[in-house]
Design an enzyme around this catalytic site. Structure first.
Site, PDB file in Angstrom:
ATOM      1  N   SER A 127      32.689  41.418  35.381  1.00 56.97           N
ATOM      2  CA  SER A 127      33.769  41.043  36.299  1.00 56.97           C
ATOM      3  C   SER A 127      33.576  39.635  36.862  1.00 56.97           C
ATOM      4  O   SER A 127      32.459  39.117  36.928  1.00 56.97           O
ATOM      5  CB  SER A 127      33.834  42.026  37.467  1.00 56.97           C
ATOM      6  OG  SER A 127      34.007  43.334  37.005  1.00 56.97           O
TER       7      SER A 127
HETATM    8  N1  SAH Z   1      29.563  46.497  35.951  1.00 54.41           N
HETATM    9  C1  SAH Z   1      29.511  45.749  34.705  1.00 54.41           C
HETATM   10  C2  SAH Z   1      30.866  45.510  34.095  1.00 54.41           C
HETATM   11  C3  SAH Z   1      31.378  46.721  33.507  1.00 54.41           C
HETATM   12  S1  SAH Z   1      32.661  46.628  32.314  1.00 54.41           S
HETATM   13  C4  SAH Z   1      28.746  44.476  34.843  1.00 54.41           C
HETATM   14  O1  SAH Z   1      28.261  44.156  35.936  1.00 54.41           O
HETATM   15  O2  SAH Z   1      28.599  43.786  33.833  1.00 54.41           O
HETATM   16  C5  SAH Z   1      32.967  48.372  32.266  1.00 54.41           C
HETATM   17  C6  SAH Z   1      31.924  49.163  31.547  1.00 54.41           C
HETATM   18  O3  SAH Z   1      32.252  50.547  31.706  1.00 54.41           O
HETATM   19  C7  SAH Z   1      31.904  48.928  30.036  1.00 54.41           C
HETATM   20  O4  SAH Z   1      30.622  48.539  29.652  1.00 54.41           O
HETATM   21  C8  SAH Z   1      32.298  50.267  29.447  1.00 54.41           C
HETATM   22  O5  SAH Z   1      31.654  50.572  28.223  1.00 54.41           O
HETATM   23  C9  SAH Z   1      31.870  51.212  30.548  1.00 54.41           C
HETATM   24  N2  SAH Z   1      32.504  52.538  30.559  1.00 54.41           N
HETATM   25  C10 SAH Z   1      33.775  52.883  30.283  1.00 54.41           C
HETATM   26  N3  SAH Z   1      33.949  54.216  30.433  1.00 54.41           N
HETATM   27  C11 SAH Z   1      32.748  54.730  30.833  1.00 54.41           C
HETATM   28  C12 SAH Z   1      32.278  56.033  31.166  1.00 54.41           C
HETATM   29  N4  SAH Z   1      33.063  57.112  31.139  1.00 54.41           N
HETATM   30  N5  SAH Z   1      30.990  56.179  31.534  1.00 54.41           N
HETATM   31  C13 SAH Z   1      30.146  55.113  31.580  1.00 54.41           C
HETATM   32  N6  SAH Z   1      30.540  53.861  31.269  1.00 54.41           N
HETATM   33  C14 SAH Z   1      31.824  53.660  30.914  1.00 54.41           C
END
Ligand code: SAH
Length: 222
Positions: free
Chosen positions: A69
């Site tokens: 983000s």
């Molecule tokens: N917080 C992260 C950004 C996350 S992007 C950072 O600091 O870089 C969102 C992430 O959520 C992605 O990596 C995606 O694979 C994950 N995601 C999506 N659905 C999910 C689920 N049900 N459980 C765990 N992770 C999930």
């Protein structure tokens, strides 16, 4: 010393400018959040080819179709979560591991769940290298939370949910908060759910755009 000081200094300067221009000037007030964002080396959580843009005012691709983000969004969500040293926190969507590092830098103990094993492995590696031992990375479906470690003081969801997963509200302790983007796949609103002794309250804070939360209590497919 054989190591050139130029590169780290350039990143430190960019990081300082990010805190002043993108965060403080836009109203982030929590000293703990500003200090954590001024400390964690964001450039080490993005692909090497994107390091020079790590402190820009935008989200960045981290591989596997996922994004880290925008710095302001990380700071705002962390501030809204209202955690402190010693807080017990669940993050859903580890991605690069950057958000988890920010929470750990504040002093929280963090369980973070990622559904894609490749991203979880990369995040684990950099978090270990940087010494964030209070972050525990778990591979799995974060829409179901992590009941073994519940209740949580804070639950931060960094992917867009179609609705608030009941498993997450059930794992939230009294006095705790969930910060979560809720909406359709194109646009969401960032919501804050609070659990008080008398039940749950929900407020909507701002519009946002996240990659989808995919799982049993999220979107059903990619
Ligand atoms: N917080 C992260 C950004 C996350 S992007 C950072 O600091 O870089 C969102 C992430 O959520 C992605 O990596 C995606 O694979 C994950 N995601 C999506 N659905 C999910 C689920 N049900 N459980 C765990 N992770 C999930």
């Amino acid at each position: 010393m054989s190591r050139s000081p130029d590169i780290p200094n350039a990143h430190a300067e960019r990081r300082h400018a990010m805190v002043e221009h993108q965060l403080r000037r836009r109203g982030i007030q929590s000293q703990a959040v500003l200090e954590a964002m001024g400390t964690v080396p964001r450039h080490l959580f993005v692909p090497a080819t994107a390091q020079h843009t790590a402190y820009d005012d935008s989200p960045l691709h981290i591989g596997q179709g996922q994004t880290i983000s925008q710095p302001y969004m990380v700071a705002r969500m962390t501030e809204l979560l209202n955690v402190e040293a010693g807080s017990h926190v669940l993050e859903v969507g580890t991605g690069s591991g950057y958000q988890a590092a920010i929470l750990a830098e504040i002093g929280a103990e963090v369980w973070t769940i990622e559904r894609l094993p490749e991203l979880a492995a990369m995040a684990t590696s950099i978090l270990r290298q940087l010494g964030y031992h209070k972050v525990h990375v778990v591979v799995g479906d974060g829409t179901l939370g992590l009941p073994e470690q519940a209740p949580y003081d804070g639950i931060l969801v960094t992917a867009a949910a179609p609705s608030i997963p009941p498993s997450l509200t059930s794992q939230l302790g009294v006095g705790g908060r969930i910060v979560i983007p809720v909406g359709d796949r194109d646009i969401q609103e960032l919501r804050v759910v609070k659990r008080t002794a008398s039940g749950l309250t929900e407020t909507s804070v701002l519009d946002c755009r996240f990659v989808p939360l995919i799982g049993a209590e999220g979107y059903k497919d990619t």
